[in-house]
Enzyme design. Sequence first.
Site, PDB file in Angstrom:
ATOM      1  N   TYR A 144      -2.459 -26.554 -53.269  1.00  0.00           N
ATOM      2  CA  TYR A 144      -1.491 -26.941 -52.365  1.00  0.00           C
ATOM      3  C   TYR A 144      -1.618 -28.409 -52.517  1.00  0.00           C
ATOM      4  O   TYR A 144      -2.229 -29.231 -52.701  1.00  0.00           O
ATOM      5  CB  TYR A 144      -1.843 -26.582 -51.083  1.00  0.00           C
ATOM      6  N   ASP A 239      -4.883 -34.473 -57.445  1.00  0.00           N
ATOM      7  CA  ASP A 239      -4.404 -34.597 -56.063  1.00  0.00           C
ATOM      8  C   ASP A 239      -5.667 -34.686 -55.309  1.00  0.00           C
ATOM      9  O   ASP A 239      -6.415 -33.667 -55.099  1.00  0.00           O
ATOM     10  CB  ASP A 239      -3.738 -33.335 -55.696  1.00  0.00           C
ATOM     11  N   LYS A 267      -4.838 -37.748 -45.654  1.00  0.00           N
ATOM     12  CA  LYS A 267      -5.786 -37.324 -44.886  1.00  0.00           C
ATOM     13  C   LYS A 267      -6.997 -38.558 -44.512  1.00  0.00           C
ATOM     14  O   LYS A 267      -6.443 -39.638 -43.770  1.00  0.00           O
ATOM     15  CB  LYS A 267      -6.659 -36.118 -45.384  1.00  0.00           C
TER      16      LYS A 267
END
Length: 428
Positions: A144, A239, A267
């Site tokens: 994702y 990522d 995050k």
Amino acid sequence: MIYKRSSALFAEAQKVIPGGVNSPVRAFKAVGGDPIFVKEAKGAYLYDEDGNRLIDYINSWGPMILGHAHPPVLNAVIEKAKKGTSFGMPTEIETQIAELAVSMVPNIDKIRFVNSGTEACMSAVRLARGFTKKDKIIKFAGCYHGHSDSFLIQAGSGAVTFGSPNSPGVTEGTAKDTLLARYNDLGHVEGIINSNKGEIACIIVEPVAGNMGCIPPSEGFLEGLRSLCDANDILLVFDEVMTGFRLAKGGVQELLDVDADIVTFGKVIGGGLPVGAFAARTEIMNQLAPLGPVYQAGTLSGNPLAMAAGLAMLTELNENTGIFDSIGQKTKYLHKGMTEVLNEKNVTHTINRIGSMISVHFCENPVTDFESAAKGNNETFKKFFHGMLDQGIYIAPSAFESWFITEALTYGDLDETIKAVATTAESL
Ligand SMILES: *Cc1c(COP(=O)(O)O)cnc(C)c1O
């Protein structure tokens, strides 16, 4: 436990917010029941609107690596807020956090801050395309990278050379530039590169996958991607929105000693405020506006509150490097404890773990890619989720999510969790 007030709040929310939530994964679609509304959180615990205390293994999906309402982060935000919350002009703190991030992470000279992981990945791919002057990208099934159009692609049946959109609203035109590969399958990646010679701008990968449960890269996978990229003039984009500042100070690049060309963050880097970032060596980053032709912008990017939270978080992670080892040890302890009690009750399962990421899959075989992760028994997971919740343990409401261990969790909390697993296992 009773969730009356949460359910009432959910009913209200559904009238004015689609599905009652502002991000789909918060709804309990995969496990059934109503989502729990949080009132406040402190350290390792969530306190919900019905007054229940829950031990938190989601931690805002990763950011709260030091626990909720961590005093240094909280104070930094409060003090900053008193001086104004947004200016749309440069501030010194943006340089301070940039300098710190660049010093912590290998292979990056410059970094640009955005407001989410989605934005970071979207911009990183645009930058890779602008830099290489090529259009296609390779992504992996089950990875994702946020919800921008290019990433919402799944394997079409049969030939997987061209992706097909898996959300209405993503055009075929966009989908055709996203090539889909199997995680941990270098041969597959090589085949795709060979049939798209000279057309691929970048490979984007979660260097440790965390969005199909936790799936570490198999031996040689990342190194193989690096070589394929070098041989074919392709940029390798890590990522690290989930893994950055979590698995090591310098993320997976440091942990597994593989170099990326562009790295994305989110995050943890925001300390719980909306922050994303992407970074690379100077030559690549100088392609960005206002220096170069690749456009990227944001009214609230580098927002002072967000930067203050991020800077306080990164400062602590930089200075107290024992944290990574400590949360890794706690995760290992949890792994061992859960394995013992699940085996005792003969519950078929596989646990994946690396650093402070761990996931439990109710299947027999190793979970190494999206296909094997999908073989997990969802009915068992549902029972497991609700069994744990009944005992005050909050894990992600989906089998395709990693759990995030924080420094705020005590060994007492972990023992309580293992005990809850033992009790839950009886009815699986
Ligand atoms: C969470 C996540 C994203 C998206 O970040 P948002 O801040 O939710 O937009 C991208 N990539 C990875 C690996 C993630 O875990």
